[in-house]
Design a protein around this motif. Structure first.
Motif, PDB file in Angstrom:
ATOM      1  N   HIS A 149       0.843  -1.202   0.000  1.00 18.02           N
ATOM      2  CA  HIS A 149       0.000   0.000   0.000  1.00 18.02           C
ATOM      3  C   HIS A 149       0.874   1.246   0.000  1.00 18.02           C
ATOM      4  CE1 HIS A 149      -3.259  -2.523   2.292  1.00 18.02           C
ATOM      5  NE2 HIS A 149      -2.961  -3.017   1.102  1.00 18.02           N
ATOM      6  N   ARG A 150       1.898   1.282   0.851  1.00 12.74           N
ATOM      7  CA  ARG A 150       2.806   2.438   0.899  1.00 12.74           C
ATOM      8  C   ARG A 150       3.527   2.607  -0.440  1.00 12.74           C
ATOM      9  NH1 ARG A 150       3.974   0.291   6.126  1.00 12.74           N
ATOM     10  NH2 ARG A 150       5.867  -0.640   5.277  1.00 12.74           N
ATOM     11  N   GLU A 153       1.095   4.063  -3.020  1.00 11.55           N
ATOM     12  CA  GLU A 153       0.810   5.461  -2.681  1.00 11.55           C
ATOM     13  C   GLU A 153       1.983   6.362  -3.059  1.00 11.55           C
ATOM     14  OE1 GLU A 153      -0.295   5.114   1.438  1.00 11.55           O
ATOM     15  OE2 GLU A 153      -2.356   4.528   0.912  1.00 11.55           O
ATOM     16  N   ARG A 154       3.214   5.905  -2.840  1.00  5.73           N
ATOM     17  CA  ARG A 154       4.392   6.690  -3.256  1.00  5.73           C
ATOM     18  C   ARG A 154       4.406   6.929  -4.758  1.00  5.73           C
ATOM     19  NH1 ARG A 154       7.294   3.389   0.358  1.00  5.73           N
ATOM     20  NH2 ARG A 154       8.134   2.185  -1.361  1.00  5.73           N
TER      21      ARG A 154
END
Length: 168
Positions: A149-150, A153-154
Motif C-alpha cells: 500500500h505504501r 501510494e508513493r
C-alpha cells in the motif's frame, strides 16, 4: 520505445539498476516455473499457488498470451527472471466510455524489493496505459500487504475504493 535484443525478443524496457541491467519483456511459456515461484513467494501466495500441476497455469498463460487486451510481463536482472506483472485493458461505459488499465499479480523477488525495480515496472505500465488511451489505471492489493500500500501510494495511487471479492 520497443527495442530488440540479439534473440529478436521484444524488449519493453531496459534500465540500469543497482545490481545490473533490468529488462522488461513479454513472458514466454518457459517462464512459468519462475513466475509461479514469484507468485508463491509470500504468505498469501504460498497458500494459493501449486506448481506441482502446471496444466492450469499453462492454460491460463495461453489465454492471456492469445488476447491482445492482456500482457503478461517478466522483469529480468542480467537474464534471470526476478519480477512479473500482468497488464490488462478494459473497456467501460463509465467515464464517458473510456478505457482503463488493470495491473495485477505484481511480484518482485524478495532480494530486490525496495531497490526501484517495482517502481520501474509500474511506471512502464502507467506509461503504456497512457499511450493506449486509458483514462485510469487501477489495481488491487490485499489489505494485509501494508508495505505494498505504501509503495503504490508513493507512486501516486490512491486508495479511493473498497474492493470486494467472492471466491468461487
Amino acid at each position: 520505445m520497443v527495442t530488440t535484443d540479439s534473440s529478436a525478443e521484444p524488449v519493453l524496457l531496459t534500465a540500469a539498476v543497482e545490481h545490473g541491467t533490468f529488462t522488461l519483456r513479454r513472458a514466454r511459456k518457459g517462464d512459468l516455473p519462475r513466475i509461479l515461484a514469484l507468485l508463491a513467494d509470500d504468505q498469501l501466495g504460498a497458500t494459493r499457488e501449486n506448481a506441482d500441476d502446471l496444466a492450469p497455469y499453462e492454460q491460463a498463460f495461453e489465454a492471456i498470451d492469445a488476447d491482445p487486451a492482456h500482457l503478461l510481463v517478466v522483469g529480468e536482472l542480467d537474464g534471470d527472471v526476478v519480477a512479473t506483472f500482468q497488464l490488462s485493458y478494459l473497456p467501460g461505459l463509465s467515464r464517458k466510455g473510456s478505457w482503463r488499465a488493470q495491473i495485477e499479480a505484481v511480484r518482485v523477488s524478495g532480494a530486490l524489493r525496495g531497490r526501484g525495480v517495482g517502481a520501474l515496472m509500474i511506471q512502464w505500465a502507467v506509461d503504456q496505459a497512457r499511450e493506449n488511451g486509458c483514462s485510469l489505471v487501477q489495481l488491487t492489493t490485499d489489505k494485509s500487504r501494508i508495505a505494498a500500500h505504501r509503495f503504490y501510494e508513493r507512486l501516486g495511487f490512491a486508495a479511493s475504493h473498497e474492493g470486494m471479492k467472492l471466491t468461487l
